[in-house]
Scaffold this motif. Sequence first.
Motif, PDB file in Angstrom:
ATOM      1  N   ASN A 195       0.859  -1.195   0.000  1.00 20.92           N
ATOM      2  CA  ASN A 195       0.000   0.000   0.000  1.00 20.92           C
ATOM      3  C   ASN A 195       0.891   1.240   0.000  1.00 20.92           C
ATOM      4  O   ASN A 195       1.540   1.547   1.004  1.00 20.92           O
ATOM      5  CB  ASN A 195      -0.898  -0.014   1.242  1.00 20.92           C
ATOM      6  N   THR A 196       0.932   1.933  -1.105  1.00 26.62           N
ATOM      7  CA  THR A 196       1.831   3.088  -1.252  1.00 26.62           C
ATOM      8  C   THR A 196       1.187   4.407  -0.853  1.00 26.62           C
ATOM      9  O   THR A 196       1.853   5.441  -0.834  1.00 26.62           O
ATOM     10  CB  THR A 196       2.306   3.212  -2.709  1.00 26.62           C
ATOM     11  N   THR A 197      -0.104   4.394  -0.487  1.00 25.08           N
ATOM     12  CA  THR A 197      -0.831   5.654  -0.304  1.00 25.08           C
ATOM     13  C   THR A 197      -1.286   5.932   1.124  1.00 25.08           C
ATOM     14  O   THR A 197      -1.719   7.036   1.419  1.00 25.08           O
ATOM     15  CB  THR A 197      -2.074   5.675  -1.206  1.00 25.08           C
ATOM     16  N   HIS A 198      -1.207   4.940   2.023  1.00 18.67           N
ATOM     17  CA  HIS A 198      -1.750   5.117   3.362  1.00 18.67           C
ATOM     18  C   HIS A 198      -0.747   4.715   4.447  1.00 18.67           C
ATOM     19  O   HIS A 198       0.109   3.853   4.242  1.00 18.67           O
ATOM     20  CB  HIS A 198      -3.030   4.283   3.555  1.00 18.67           C
ATOM     21  N   ALA A 199      -0.900   5.353   5.598  1.00 19.31           N
ATOM     22  CA  ALA A 199      -0.168   4.980   6.808  1.00 19.31           C
ATOM     23  C   ALA A 199      -1.183   4.518   7.844  1.00 19.31           C
ATOM     24  O   ALA A 199      -2.324   5.000   7.880  1.00 19.31           O
ATOM     25  CB  ALA A 199       0.617   6.167   7.344  1.00 19.31           C
ATOM     26  N   SER A 200      -0.759   3.584   8.689  1.00 15.12           N
ATOM     27  CA  SER A 200      -1.643   3.073   9.725  1.00 15.12           C
ATOM     28  C   SER A 200      -1.164   3.544  11.100  1.00 15.12           C
ATOM     29  O   SER A 200       0.033   3.567  11.377  1.00 15.12           O
ATOM     30  CB  SER A 200      -1.651   1.542   9.691  1.00 15.12           C
ATOM     31  N   THR A 201      -2.111   3.944  11.970  1.00 13.69           N
ATOM     32  CA  THR A 201      -1.806   4.249  13.363  1.00 13.69           C
ATOM     33  C   THR A 201      -2.558   3.269  14.251  1.00 13.69           C
ATOM     34  O   THR A 201      -3.628   2.771  13.882  1.00 13.69           O
ATOM     35  CB  THR A 201      -2.218   5.685  13.734  1.00 13.69           C
TER      36      THR A 201
END
Length: 342
Positions: free
Chosen positions: A133-139
């Motif tokens: 996934n190149t478009t999102h970051a997870s917290t």
Amino acid sequence: MSTRSVFTLAATLLASILVSPAAAQLSSDCNPLNATCSPDPALGTSHTFYFNATPPTGTFNTTAGTVDYSVDEGAAFTISKKGESPTLISNFYFFFGKTEVLLKAAPGQGIISSIVWSSDVLDEVDWEFMGGNTTHASTNYFGKGEPDFKNAGYHPVNGSVQDDYHNYTSVWTKDKLEWYIDTVHIRTLLATDANNTLYYPQTPMKLSLGIWAGGDPDQPKGTIEWAGGVTDYAEPYTMYVKSAYVQDYSTGKEYSYDDHSGSWESIKIATGNSTAYENLNKVPEKTLSEKWNDLPSSTKSGIYAAAGGVGAIAFGLLAFYYIKQRRSGKQEAALAPMPRRD
């Protein structure tokens, strides 16, 4: 966002509800919830760690692989074969505070790049980046190791998380946690919203920067699905970190637990400078050139004079030796038998 991206993100969100691989990765050598443990060494200050070279002595340990350093890219965390998960783990803890990490995530199906805070009671605060996934970051966050799988958030990032460096910031007080991407606020967790503070992360944390294969074939099925699929080790995968700013909102030498509650109110702070503080503020040993420049002019003149005297003595001894050798040669020539004349 493309239709494919929407379905990918939806699948990721669904998988996150079913499994929490990050929680499964953490452990504690001594958990103060059920044991009396040694104090945790504090950071007790703020510092920016630039990873264009090995971190200052005593500040980080490297585990499960090798971390390389370069001026242009910073620290490189590479998985090149099964079993590797190179990670930098701080030797210090911070008790409420802030981190800012300049990171470029790794590509690769099933590869997870991560920024993790973790405590001895298994409180945890995460940033995670999935290689597919190149478009999102997870917290994410956890309290006291409880496997609540509904805490994850997924956030769009302007520009690719794998092609560009981005600033991932977390700010933490006893009342709330905040996450930022490139200085833009994206999420807030109030302590009262985490099971009325019970599962709110609130104990001294250490910082870990690392990469691991959530898609390794030996991982549980749910973890592999969450990570985006099975990892192919045919090529290396690298995460880069240029710098990490760490601010400890407390000051002191070390942190200890006064009871087994896991509450922030149970933490005792020992006064004094921490080992990390001493290491970061240690005056480097001077070079020979710097030591010479620090000498008074009179001392330098004395050294020059002494050096000149030693040179003169050496020259005199050399001249004496040369003259003596010449005389010895003449004497030998005089004593030598004359050649016969026929």
